[in-house]
Design a protein around this motif. Structure first.
Motif, mmCIF file in Angstrom:
data_model
loop_
_atom_site.group_PDB
_atom_site.id
_atom_site.type_symbol
_atom_site.label_atom_id
_atom_site.label_comp_id
_atom_site.label_asym_id
_atom_site.label_seq_id
_atom_site.Cartn_x
_atom_site.Cartn_y
_atom_site.Cartn_z
ATOM 1 N N GLY A 178 101.169 47.654 29.145
ATOM 2 C CA GLY A 178 100.645 46.344 28.802
ATOM 3 C C GLY A 178 100.444 45.381 29.960
ATOM 4 N N PRO A 179 99.863 44.220 29.666
ATOM 5 C CA PRO A 179 99.496 43.259 30.714
ATOM 6 C C PRO A 179 100.668 42.687 31.492
ATOM 7 C CG PRO A 179 99.230 42.284 28.532
ATOM 8 C CD PRO A 179 99.485 43.740 28.325
ATOM 9 N N ARG A 180 101.862 42.655 30.889
ATOM 10 C CA ARG A 180 103.037 42.157 31.607
ATOM 11 C C ARG A 180 103.845 43.309 32.191
ATOM 12 N NH1 ARG A 180 99.849 39.057 30.817
ATOM 13 N NH2 ARG A 180 99.857 37.217 29.455
ATOM 14 N N SER A 181 103.195 44.405 32.429
ATOM 15 C CA SER A 181 103.767 45.679 32.847
ATOM 16 C C SER A 181 105.004 45.596 33.740
ATOM 17 C CB SER A 181 102.694 46.484 33.603
ATOM 18 O OG SER A 181 103.239 47.644 34.176
ATOM 19 N N PRO A 182 106.185 45.935 33.195
ATOM 20 C CA PRO A 182 107.380 46.004 34.039
ATOM 21 C C PRO A 182 107.256 47.042 35.155
ATOM 22 C CG PRO A 182 107.997 45.926 31.717
ATOM 23 C CD PRO A 182 106.520 46.158 31.766
ATOM 24 N N VAL A 183 106.514 48.129 34.878
ATOM 25 C CA VAL A 183 106.344 49.148 35.913
ATOM 26 C C VAL A 183 105.533 48.588 37.075
ATOM 27 C CG1 VAL A 183 105.320 51.392 36.444
ATOM 28 C CG2 VAL A 183 106.595 51.080 34.313
ATOM 29 N N ARG A 184 104.452 47.897 36.767
ATOM 30 C CA ARG A 184 103.645 47.295 37.841
ATOM 31 C C ARG A 184 104.472 46.293 38.646
ATOM 32 N NH1 ARG A 184 99.965 44.316 35.077
ATOM 33 N NH2 ARG A 184 101.204 42.455 35.482
ATOM 34 N N GLU A 185 105.269 45.493 37.950
ATOM 35 C CA GLU A 185 106.128 44.532 38.642
ATOM 36 C C GLU A 185 107.137 45.242 39.533
ATOM 37 O OE1 GLU A 185 105.932 41.204 38.635
ATOM 38 O OE2 GLU A 185 104.109 41.345 37.425
ATOM 39 N N ARG A 186 107.725 46.322 39.017
ATOM 40 C CA ARG A 186 108.713 47.072 39.797
ATOM 41 C C ARG A 186 108.080 47.663 41.053
ATOM 42 N NH1 ARG A 186 111.463 49.375 42.705
ATOM 43 N NH2 ARG A 186 113.283 50.705 42.386
ATOM 44 N N LEU A 187 106.827 48.056 40.964
ATOM 45 C CA LEU A 187 106.127 48.633 42.107
ATOM 46 C C LEU A 187 105.654 47.572 43.104
ATOM 47 C CD1 LEU A 187 103.952 51.294 40.244
ATOM 48 C CD2 LEU A 187 105.955 51.752 41.669
ATOM 49 N N GLY A 188 105.692 46.300 42.678
ATOM 50 C CA GLY A 188 105.250 45.224 43.554
ATOM 51 C C GLY A 188 103.747 45.165 43.745
ATOM 52 N N ILE A 189 102.996 45.621 42.753
ATOM 53 C CA ILE A 189 101.536 45.613 42.836
ATOM 54 C C ILE A 189 101.006 44.248 42.402
ATOM 55 C CG2 ILE A 189 99.404 46.638 41.968
ATOM 56 C CD1 ILE A 189 100.903 49.240 41.566
ATOM 57 N N GLY A 190 100.234 43.611 43.260
ATOM 58 C CA GLY A 190 99.640 42.329 42.933
ATOM 59 C C GLY A 190 98.376 42.486 42.107
ATOM 60 N N GLN A 291 91.335 37.483 33.109
ATOM 61 C CA GLN A 291 90.566 38.402 33.952
ATOM 62 C C GLN A 291 91.391 38.685 35.200
ATOM 63 O OE1 GLN A 291 86.585 37.117 35.054
ATOM 64 N NE2 GLN A 291 86.483 38.641 36.698
ATOM 65 N N ARG A 292 92.020 39.847 35.204
ATOM 66 C CA ARG A 292 92.848 40.274 36.335
ATOM 67 C C ARG A 292 92.708 41.777 36.515
ATOM 68 N NH1 ARG A 292 96.666 37.217 33.276
ATOM 69 N NH2 ARG A 292 97.246 35.216 34.230
ATOM 70 N N VAL A 293 92.817 42.234 37.748
ATOM 71 C CA VAL A 293 92.802 43.664 38.047
ATOM 72 C C VAL A 293 93.879 43.942 39.078
ATOM 73 C CG1 VAL A 293 91.454 45.629 38.884
ATOM 74 C CG2 VAL A 293 90.328 43.816 37.575
ATOM 75 N N ALA A 294 94.655 44.985 38.847
ATOM 76 C CA ALA A 294 95.703 45.366 39.793
ATOM 77 C C ALA A 294 95.094 45.738 41.136
ATOM 78 C CB ALA A 294 96.508 46.540 39.242
ATOM 79 N N GLU A 295 95.773 45.362 42.198
ATOM 80 C CA GLU A 295 95.277 45.661 43.539
ATOM 81 C C GLU A 295 95.295 47.152 43.829
ATOM 82 O OE1 GLU A 295 97.841 43.297 45.959
ATOM 83 O OE2 GLU A 295 96.604 41.492 45.754
ATOM 84 N N ARG A 296 96.205 47.850 43.186
ATOM 85 C CA ARG A 296 96.297 49.302 43.334
ATOM 86 C C ARG A 296 96.551 49.910 41.967
ATOM 87 N NH1 ARG A 296 100.623 50.944 47.789
ATOM 88 N NH2 ARG A 296 99.576 52.952 47.453
ATOM 89 N N TYR A 297 96.041 51.122 41.756
ATOM 90 C CA TYR A 297 96.270 51.830 40.505
ATOM 91 C C TYR A 297 97.329 52.918 40.649
ATOM 92 C CZ TYR A 297 92.408 49.885 37.743
ATOM 93 O OH TYR A 297 91.589 49.064 37.011
ATOM 94 N N ARG A 298 97.823 53.088 41.875
ATOM 95 C CA ARG A 298 98.771 54.169 42.110
ATOM 96 C C ARG A 298 99.706 53.812 43.251
ATOM 97 N NH1 ARG A 298 97.501 60.049 44.964
ATOM 98 N NH2 ARG A 298 99.570 60.965 44.613
#
Length: 542
Positions: A178-190, A291-298
């Motif tokens: 989801g949009p508040r992705s804990p995994v994305r936050e843990r990875l430090g992806i902006g 409207q947001r897109v992760a800086e990295r997908y991996r």
């Protein structure tokens, strides 16, 4: 649960909504064992995310679930178009568009079509089919933490009902959380993009007499503009059950608790233009358009998909469709690498391909919200109606990634839709016959790469078998023509070579996700060498 020799799961999926369930379905169809965990106790109960575009339905067709989805969506099968009105009973009425596919022109380009199926109806279908395949799906289970190293991902899970914790070791982790992705936050992806656009409260309600007010207007949504009743009305069953999206302004200090039953009822009555309409509020939920897109997908062995990777304005339902298509793009690549017939470098192409599509699609979605004057989005739309919506749904391309010969400077989403069979684009639909049975070219693409050769391209066809065996790639080859030596025959009104941009002695290589990976317009002096180079480049085998 099947594991690798060292006890690892091939794939752990975090999140069991539309994208996570689609990922499970696609991996299961490819025979990849996996575990899906979802923190909620079951699938969605709220009717949202209802627009499934033609490309998404093509993917579900190939995955064998399109008929079940259309059955689940049958109650809204006759709903088309977006209506804009001051109130339902007012004199100011305008169809922003009345038909999704006027004249049925889409049949030339696809064996599928758009489908209006709400998330609460779609998710159970995906769940049922995914459970019958190679995955294990656990609800009421959350990811507490994870760590990764060069060989895999170690995740700590907790059963929210029993409190039991379990450590799982997986080769790869896919975050569809989801949009508040804990995994994305843990990875430090902006994230990039303008951020929040507007906010709504989605109100579910029962009002049997509203069907009389709506009458024969079978819309997907109706945007109401009267200040006392501004919002969007969406039918659930065209009879008694409805959804109303009311503008919400938390940036002005407006609290969600202010949307009491009394306020919601008054708002819906004003929108309908019926002061004494009987309304029973059955639920409410906030949602945020952004409207947001992760800086990295991996990062390493962890991938983002769906809302964890991108957020989009809901107008046009581009967000959910883009997320499902993320899952489809990633699934075959994981299957190929895990299966040993592609190099690990193939996985790097996931973000290179999907991120530009999300950026371009998000911009289109925001512009469409402005054009439609979506309730709560207080901006001035640009001049003129948007064109090329089909280009977003069906014509997105991969200028760079697991393709050879694509235009690296081309747009990920072109202004207008064109199906020309060029590398980086979706393989065109052509009606064929195989052993007397009518199929689409799209039905050929799911599990392995496919070489489609013209009627005189016998050298390409022969090279495919030799090259596939030598490289260890499960490559399937077909010749398309009207002779007895051809495995596929075009229907009477179909022109395969013209659709794919090749001569009678040319060939095209199509990936398992139905995108053209490479093309030779005609014969080659050394077809084995040419095809070897193409496969090695696409699958990162060198």
């Amino acid at each position: 649960m099947n594991r690798t020799a060292d006890g690892r799961l091939p794939v752990l999926i975090v999140g069991g909504s539309l994208v996570g369930l689609s990922m499970s379905l696609f991996l299961g169809r490819l025979g990849v064992p996996h575990l899906l965990v979802e923190k909620h106790s079951g699938t969605s109960h709220h009717p949202r995310g209802r627009g499934n575009n033609v490309r998404t339905m093509e993917l579900f067709r190939v995955a064998g679930v399109e008929p079940a989805i259309r059955e689940a969506a049958s109650v809204l099968a006759e709903n088309h178009g977006i209506l804009q009105a001051d109130t339902l009973t007012g004199s100011d009425q305008e169809w922003l568009f009345k038909e999704i596919d006027p004249g049925g022109a889409l049949k030339r380009f696809s064996p599928s079509g758009w489908c209006l199926c709400s998330q609460n109806d779609l998710e159970p279908v995906l769940l049922q089919h995914a459970k019958s395949l190679t995955g294990e799906l656990r609800f009421s289970t959350e990811l507490l933490s994870f760590e990764q190293d060069a060989d895999g991902v170690t995740a700590l899970l907790r059963n929210r009902e029993t409190g039991e914790e379990q450590t799982v070791r997986a080769q790869y982790l896919v975050a569809a959380d989801g949009p508040r992705s804990p995994v994305r936050e843990r990875l430090g992806i902006g994230q990039t993009g303008p951020g929040d656009l507007f906010h709504n409260v989605s109100i579910t309600f029962r009002a049997e007499r509203l069907a009389e007010v709506v009458g024969e207007r079978r819309f997907i949504a109706c945007y109401l503009t009267d200040p006392q009743g501004a919002g969007a009305l969406l039918p659930v069953d065209n009879r008694a059950h409805w959804v109303f999206h009311a503008p919400w302004h938390p940036e002005r200090g407006e609290a969600l608790e202010e949307f009491t039953d009394e306020r919601c009822i008054a708002h819906i009555r004003a929108a309908a233009g019926v002061p004494d309409l009987e309304v029973e509020i059955t639920g409410r939920a906030p949602w945020h358009a952004a409207q947001r897109v992760a800086e990295r997908y991996r990062v390493g062995r962890v991938f983002l998909a769906g809302d964890s990777a991108h957020e989009m304005s809901p107008t046009g339902a581009f967000g959910s469709n883009t997320g499902i298509q993320d899952a489809h793009n990633l699934a075959w690549k994981l299957a190929a690498v895990i299966g040993g017939w592609a190099g690990p470098g193939l996985l790097e192409s996931y973000g290179r391909e999907r991120r530009p599509v999300a950026v371009a699609t998000g911009e289109r979605a925001t512009a469409r919200s402005a054009e439609h004057r979506h309730p709560g989005y207080d901006v001035t739309p640009g001049t003129g109606r948007q064109r090329g919506v089909l280009a977003v749904a069906l014509g997105y391309r991969y200028p760079a990634g697991a393709v050879v010969g694509a235009d690296p400077d081309g747009p990920a989403v072109p202004e207008n839709f064109a199906a020309d069979g060029s590398p980086g684009g979706r393989a065109p639909h052509v009606a064929l016959r195989r052993a007397g049975v009518s199929i689409s070219t799209l039905d050929l693409f799911e599990t392995v790469p496919v070489l489609l050769a013209g009627p005189d391209a016998h050298a390409w066809h022969g090279a495919a078998e030799l090259v596939g065996k030598r490289l260890g790639v499960p490559l399937t080859a077909y010749r398309v023509g009207t002779g007895t030596e051809h495995e596929l025959a075009p229907e009477a009104d179909a022109d395969f070579t013209a659709a794919y941009g090749i001569a009678a002695d040319g060939a095209v290589l199509v990936r398992p996700d139905g995108f053209v990976a490479w093309r030779s317009a005609d014969a080659a002096r050394d077809p084995e060498t040419e095809l070897t180079r193409a496969l090695e480049a696409v699958l990162c085998l060198r």
